[in-house]
Write a protein that holds these residues in place. Structure first.
Motif, PDB file in Angstrom:
ATOM      1  N   THR A  72       0.722  -1.314   0.004  1.00  0.00           N
ATOM      2  CA  THR A  72      -0.037  -0.189  -0.073  1.00  0.00           C
ATOM      3  C   THR A  72       0.800   1.092   0.063  1.00  0.00           C
ATOM      4  OG1 THR A  72      -0.001  -0.134   2.595  1.00  0.00           O
ATOM      5  CG2 THR A  72      -1.812  -1.252   1.210  1.00  0.00           C
ATOM      6  N   THR A  73       2.106   1.034  -0.137  1.00  0.00           N
ATOM      7  CA  THR A  73       3.111   2.355  -0.067  1.00  0.00           C
ATOM      8  C   THR A  73       3.367   2.677  -1.553  1.00  0.00           C
ATOM      9  OG1 THR A  73       5.072   1.199  -0.175  1.00  0.00           O
ATOM     10  CG2 THR A  73       4.140   1.626   1.881  1.00  0.00           C
ATOM     11  N   ALA A  74       4.000   3.669  -1.956  1.00  0.00           N
ATOM     12  CA  ALA A  74       4.359   3.962  -3.017  1.00  0.00           C
ATOM     13  C   ALA A  74       5.789   3.472  -3.686  1.00  0.00           C
ATOM     14  CB  ALA A  74       4.653   5.838  -3.368  1.00  0.00           C
ATOM     15  N   ILE A  75       6.352   3.000  -2.775  1.00  0.00           N
ATOM     16  CA  ILE A  75       7.858   2.381  -3.121  1.00  0.00           C
ATOM     17  C   ILE A  75       7.707   0.771  -2.896  1.00  0.00           C
ATOM     18  CG2 ILE A  75       8.926   4.397  -2.357  1.00  0.00           C
ATOM     19  CD1 ILE A  75       9.445   3.032   0.317  1.00  0.00           C
ATOM     20  N   GLU A  76       8.798   0.122  -3.383  1.00  0.00           N
ATOM     21  CA  GLU A  76       9.032  -1.355  -3.532  1.00  0.00           C
ATOM     22  C   GLU A  76       9.501  -1.525  -1.809  1.00  0.00           C
ATOM     23  OE1 GLU A  76      12.384  -1.981  -6.183  1.00  0.00           O
ATOM     24  OE2 GLU A  76      10.850  -2.500  -7.676  1.00  0.00           O
ATOM     25  N   GLN A  77       8.790  -2.839  -1.363  1.00  0.00           N
ATOM     26  CA  GLN A  77       9.024  -3.422   0.014  1.00  0.00           C
ATOM     27  C   GLN A  77       9.748  -4.658  -0.171  1.00  0.00           C
ATOM     28  OE1 GLN A  77       8.667  -1.515   2.497  1.00  0.00           O
ATOM     29  NE2 GLN A  77       7.478   0.346   1.771  1.00  0.00           N
ATOM     30  N   ASP A  78      10.392  -5.110   0.733  1.00  0.00           N
ATOM     31  CA  ASP A  78      11.148  -6.507   0.535  1.00  0.00           C
ATOM     32  C   ASP A  78       9.933  -7.251   1.359  1.00  0.00           C
ATOM     33  OD1 ASP A  78      12.238  -7.250   3.902  1.00  0.00           O
ATOM     34  OD2 ASP A  78      11.808  -5.115   3.589  1.00  0.00           O
ATOM     35  N   MET A  79      10.244  -8.749   0.686  1.00  0.00           N
ATOM     36  CA  MET A  79       9.175  -9.842   1.128  1.00  0.00           C
ATOM     37  C   MET A  79       9.982 -11.095   1.194  1.00  0.00           C
ATOM     38  SD  MET A  79       6.315 -10.719   1.871  1.00  0.00           S
ATOM     39  CE  MET A  79       5.643  -8.923   1.579  1.00  0.00           C
ATOM     40  N   MET A  80       9.117 -11.983   2.222  1.00  0.00           N
ATOM     41  CA  MET A  80       9.678 -13.314   2.437  1.00  0.00           C
ATOM     42  C   MET A  80       8.275 -14.214   2.598  1.00  0.00           C
ATOM     43  SD  MET A  80      12.785 -13.748   4.737  1.00  0.00           S
ATOM     44  CE  MET A  80      14.693 -13.921   3.951  1.00  0.00           C
ATOM     45  N   GLY A  81       8.251 -15.191   2.282  1.00  0.00           N
ATOM     46  CA  GLY A  81       7.055 -16.261   2.601  1.00  0.00           C
ATOM     47  C   GLY A  81       7.664 -17.601   3.039  1.00  0.00           C
ATOM     48  N   SER A  82       7.499 -18.042   4.302  1.00  0.00           N
ATOM     49  CA  SER A  82       7.942 -19.224   4.873  1.00  0.00           C
ATOM     50  C   SER A  82       6.875 -19.825   5.582  1.00  0.00           C
ATOM     51  CB  SER A  82       9.266 -19.028   5.820  1.00  0.00           C
ATOM     52  OG  SER A  82      10.216 -18.558   4.888  1.00  0.00           O
ATOM     53  N   MET A  83       6.963 -21.241   5.779  1.00  0.00           N
ATOM     54  CA  MET A  83       6.366 -22.064   6.845  1.00  0.00           C
ATOM     55  C   MET A  83       7.301 -23.000   7.620  1.00  0.00           C
ATOM     56  SD  MET A  83       2.593 -22.977   5.001  1.00  0.00           S
ATOM     57  CE  MET A  83       1.498 -21.504   4.522  1.00  0.00           C
ATOM     58  N   PHE A  84       7.111 -23.313   8.967  1.00  0.00           N
ATOM     59  CA  PHE A  84       7.647 -24.205   9.679  1.00  0.00           C
ATOM     60  C   PHE A  84       6.776 -25.140   9.630  1.00  0.00           C
ATOM     61  CE2 PHE A  84      10.033 -20.313  10.070  1.00  0.00           C
ATOM     62  CZ  PHE A  84      11.139 -20.604   9.953  1.00  0.00           C
ATOM     63  N   LEU A  85       6.581 -26.343   8.963  1.00  0.00           N
ATOM     64  CA  LEU A  85       5.711 -27.245   9.172  1.00  0.00           C
ATOM     65  C   LEU A  85       6.055 -28.522  10.231  1.00  0.00           C
ATOM     66  CD1 LEU A  85       4.962 -27.820   5.188  1.00  0.00           C
ATOM     67  CD2 LEU A  85       3.778 -26.346   6.913  1.00  0.00           C
ATOM     68  N   PHE A  86       5.048 -28.937  11.002  1.00  0.00           N
ATOM     69  CA  PHE A  86       5.313 -29.864  11.783  1.00  0.00           C
ATOM     70  C   PHE A  86       4.571 -31.172  11.676  1.00  0.00           C
ATOM     71  CE2 PHE A  86       6.881 -25.987  13.748  1.00  0.00           C
ATOM     72  CZ  PHE A  86       8.245 -26.350  14.313  1.00  0.00           C
ATOM     73  N   PHE A  87       5.290 -32.358  11.270  1.00  0.00           N
ATOM     74  CA  PHE A  87       4.560 -33.506  10.955  1.00  0.00           C
ATOM     75  C   PHE A  87       4.791 -34.547  12.239  1.00  0.00           C
ATOM     76  CE2 PHE A  87       5.683 -31.640   6.882  1.00  0.00           C
ATOM     77  CZ  PHE A  87       4.454 -31.622   6.233  1.00  0.00           C
ATOM     78  N   TYR A  88       3.735 -35.440  12.353  1.00  0.00           N
ATOM     79  CA  TYR A  88       3.959 -36.562  13.237  1.00  0.00           C
ATOM     80  C   TYR A  88       4.910 -37.398  12.654  1.00  0.00           C
ATOM     81  CZ  TYR A  88       2.970 -41.212  15.402  1.00  0.00           C
ATOM     82  OH  TYR A  88       3.116 -42.336  15.981  1.00  0.00           O
ATOM     83  N   ASP A  89       5.798 -37.618  13.693  1.00  0.00           N
ATOM     84  CA  ASP A  89       7.159 -38.581  13.451  1.00  0.00           C
ATOM     85  C   ASP A  89       6.985 -40.106  13.824  1.00  0.00           C
ATOM     86  OD1 ASP A  89       9.811 -39.605  12.928  1.00  0.00           O
ATOM     87  OD2 ASP A  89      10.664 -37.657  13.630  1.00  0.00           O
TER      88      ASP A  89
END
Length: 364
Positions: A337-354
């Motif tokens: 929503t700003t007029a300039i570029e912004q930095d981005m990441m998208g991560s998930m830490f997934l936890f499965f039954y072992d």
């Protein structure tokens, strides 16, 4: 005098993130600010308070002062179950809570050689980056569903790094600390073990001219924030970035996570901790084979300033199956929503039954 002048010029040319590293190291080593971790492990919570961080300007995601500490939950090899994590921002002097807008992220890493050797799972060593989880702005506390946890020997080592943040106060001049809590309990036959898998959005970029703009709108390419960190080779000589810039307006980013999941068999997902940067609006674990979402984390941004109010985690006692024969994506929605570029990441830490580890732990 020449050294002072040369050093000043060198420092002035550094990017903000590297200035923060140099400044923090100088302040901690000289003792000009509190430079010790304060640890309290009297209950079944490992709680520690970081050294002081000087917030003296804008520090965007991944740029702020930070500190690291090695952690042992106990002094013996008693089996413990990690059940949750929390981080709070504190005033350095009063130790009273302040805005969590000063929290960038808190990473919890483990020594995979020691960890897997302790459970006779040597075939897992070196297969993925040994990060157990991460807390971040918008997700400052996270607990596993009832009856589940990550087992570890009490005297095994964790490596905790916590980093500060300041998106909105250019004239700031504060000393802050972070209080980090790791929740755990002792061995319980009813608790089921979880294993962590880290997945994140990776987008291709032009390795010969990585910062060239504008990008072809029909391509899936990105402009990386930098090429030294969070850059990856896809195995065919093409470069991918996990830290890129987003333009103004709404965008959708998608990437395959099949290689990151490393699924040898179907797995049951019970929890997920999410890490994104401001201006993300949702992130989805998506089953490409069925063309259906597994779950979507809704993300709430501040309305009157830059920052994240809430990131919705995933938690389920029942669990959701992910299948070896299926293909999976991460889908990230953003609205800059700003007029300039912004930095981005998208991560998930997934936890499965072992299941494999559960069988080992149940052996007499």
């Amino acid at each position: 005098m020449l050294l002072i002048i040369g050093g000043s010029i060198w420092y002035a040319l550094l990017p903000t993130r590297h200035k923060a590293i140099v400044k923090t190291e100088f302040l901690l080593r000289t003792g000009l600010v509190d430079n010790q971790w304060v640890v309290d492990n009297a209950t079944q919570q490992y709680q520690m308070i970081s050294p002081a961080f000087l917030i003296d300007g804008i520090y965007k995601s991944m740029e702020g002062p930070k500190a690291s500490n090695y952690v042992q939950l106990s002094q013996d090899s008693t089996l413990l179950w990690i059940t949750g994590f929390q981080v709070k921002a504190l005033d350095s002097k009063t130790k009273k809570p302040i805005s969590n807008d000063f929290i960038c992220h808190t990473n919890v890493d483990f020594n995979d050689v020691n960890y897997f050797n302790n459970f006779h799972l040597q075939n897992r060593i070196g297969k993925q980056y040994p990060r157990m989880t991460s807390l971040s702005h918008g997700l400052e506390h996270f607990r596993f569903p009832k009856g589940y946890g990550v087992p570890m020997k009490g005297n095994d080592w964790l490596f905790v790094t916590t980093q500060s943040l300041n998106h909105n106060l250019p004239d700031a001049n504060y000393l802050i600390k972070h209080e980090v809590t790791i929740e755990y309990h002792k061995a319980d036959q009813r608790t089921k073990p979880l294993m962590s898998r880290t997945v994140f959005v990776q987008l291709p970029y032009d390795k010969n001219d990585p910062f060239k703009e504008p990008l072809d709108p029909a391509s899936n390419q990105c402009v990386p924030v930098e090429t030294k960190n969070h850059s990856y080779d896809d195995g065919n000589g093409n470069m991918l970035s996990g830290h890129w810039v987003i333009p103004s307006g709404k965008k959708t980013y998608r990437s395959s996570i099949d290689a990151q999941l490393q699924m040898k068999d179907s797995l049951r997902l019970h929890a997920a901790a999410i890490h994104v940067h401001p201006f993300a609006t949702s992130i989805t674990l998506f089953d490409k084979t069925t063309n259906q979402p597994i779950f979507t984390s809704k993300i709430t941004n501040h309305k009157d300033k830059i920052g994240l109010s809430e990131i919705e985690p995933f938690s389920s006692e029942k669990g959701i199956w992910l299948y070896k024969t299926h293909q999976y994506d991460l889908v990230l929605e953003t609205n800059n929503t700003t007029a300039i570029e912004q930095d981005m990441m998208g991560s998930m830490f997934l936890f499965f039954y072992d299941q494999e580890l559960d069988d080992i732990l149940k052996r007499p």
